[in-house]
Design a protein around this motif. Sequence first.
Motif, PDB file in Angstrom:
ATOM      1  N   LEU A 223      -1.167  -6.134   9.119  1.00  0.00           N
ATOM      2  CA  LEU A 223      -1.751  -4.874   8.652  1.00  0.00           C
ATOM      3  C   LEU A 223      -3.212  -4.752   9.079  1.00  0.00           C
ATOM      4  O   LEU A 223      -3.684  -3.662   9.428  1.00  0.00           O
ATOM      5  CB  LEU A 223      -1.625  -4.762   7.135  1.00  0.00           C
ATOM      6  N   ALA A 307      -3.508  -3.359   3.102  1.00  0.00           N
ATOM      7  CA  ALA A 307      -2.778  -2.090   3.120  1.00  0.00           C
ATOM      8  C   ALA A 307      -3.733  -0.911   3.037  1.00  0.00           C
ATOM      9  O   ALA A 307      -3.520   0.134   3.675  1.00  0.00           O
ATOM     10  CB  ALA A 307      -1.778  -2.047   1.967  1.00  0.00           C
ATOM     11  N   MET A 326       5.719   1.538   1.476  1.00  0.00           N
ATOM     12  CA  MET A 326       5.263   0.419   2.294  1.00  0.00           C
ATOM     13  C   MET A 326       6.065   0.342   3.599  1.00  0.00           C
ATOM     14  O   MET A 326       5.529  -0.059   4.642  1.00  0.00           O
ATOM     15  CB  MET A 326       5.379  -0.896   1.525  1.00  0.00           C
TER      16      MET A 326
END
Length: 547
Positions: A223, A307, A326
């Motif tokens: 990420l 995130a 997600m």
Amino acid sequence: MSVDEKQTVKTSTHTLNGSGYDDHESLGAIRHADDVLLAQLGYKSEFKREFSLFETIAFAFSIMGVVASVSSTMSFPLVSGGHVGMVFGWLIPCFFVMTIAASLAELTSAMPTSAGLYYFSAKLAPPRWAPLASWITGWANVTGQVSLVCSIDFTCAQMIVTALNVGSDGAVNLGAGPTFGILLAILFTHGIVCSAATSVIARLNIFYVLVNLGTTIAAIIVLLVCSGENRVSTETAFTDFENNTGWSNSGWAFLLAFTAPMWTLTGYDSAAHISEETANAARAAPIAILVGVGATASLGWLLFIAASFATASVAQLLSTDLPLTMGQLFLNVLGKHGMLAIWSLIIVVQYVTGAAQGVDASRVVFAFARDNALPGSRWWKKMHPYTRTPVNAVWLVMALAGICGILGFSETALSSLAGASVIGLYVSYVTPIFLRITSGRTKLQPGPFSLGKWFMPIGIVAVSWVMFIVVLLVFPPEVNPTADTMNYTVVIIMSVFVFASISWVVSARKWFKGPVRTVEDPDGVSMGEGEKLKGVPVRVEEKSVGS
């Protein structure tokens, strides 16, 4: 047992003669000493003690499945605060949860039994109210355990649906019915896994923790690294706030983000529930609780920070057609093939998390049935003669979780199941803590882990936090809810509350006296061949809490 052995047993600390668990004789002596302590608490040993310290930590950590849990609940902080919801909506509750974990670790160290929370309540409550305290705690814990099994496996089914949707480029978009079917299939396979012998389950947890930890670290790295030009600034990642709930008060909206960490940080009482299957349980179980919660809280925060940096548009994630936001984030960052690769690992993590939770829930049902507190207790407390595990209790848990899964046909299924599991579990957590700081202030004989004089302020914070969070979690996720968007947490909780209350008033108050002793002579516990207490003292007090 000889006089010398009795004197050895009545000392205050564990020692291992410097040989640790590698010495078979010392390990045998430790297991026997655990059984003596269990007998003084009132129970006959019925499990094999196959869990080591590391495996107990692995079990407590795996049951919270950090990367899968964050993936399942990311929508809560996104809706309730955007970037701020992800970063601080996770961080703030973690500090309060640690106070609860510390309090439970102290109680588990003093009374390591599968009965766990409702046993603690019975021993710390005033004698007159001990049966009722035990009854309330036990039913709350069973409710939370079963709801948690269902919510974990339901989100695992959603993950599979997400993968099918992405893999088919949107051609396969399964609805509530097929998702419910996948849930039932997962529950069935978990019933098989959870019916295995303790030695098998203990070894499986090594695999569980490796895939859980490895996937979490991989997710954090990809990420941060692969988001490239779409990675937002540090200021945006930590300070940008968006209220997408419909609630006019942004402060209240932000509080709803707490659902994600509160649902993730559940099940750590599992270390207490498998304590009768753990060697050196009075030491291993509290360590597992603290390490499990601390590691999950830390890694979860790092994952949400990653995130937040990778989220270029909160609105775009919330508008996705995928069941889980997600999944859309990984799709944005990694593309189709990269997303499917890491998503497959996350599905595995969620599956093993559900398996670990199934074991935990079955031990709770077994222990409560052992004290004759459940309808049909004589069936649910039976041990399988070959595996020496409560197979009937396992399948009862799976059947009840399947019934709870009917809520999957509601748009707010996860909110309802998460709320029910958190409220049920945390009410059962906080009841013995409340009794510890009130009627039980002088009753506890500490085990190897003790909070000392800090038990009171830590306990007060823990109780206050749970009172707040219980109220918060019964609210709907948005204003003016419809039948489809209503939070049905209260339906699950009140159904069990009404049943347990009526049962208590009509019948149980006349016969339920709390934990039932299954052994009368603690000093008469037999020793296995070669399991001699050669200078291996254990913490069993002359007058224990459970006496």
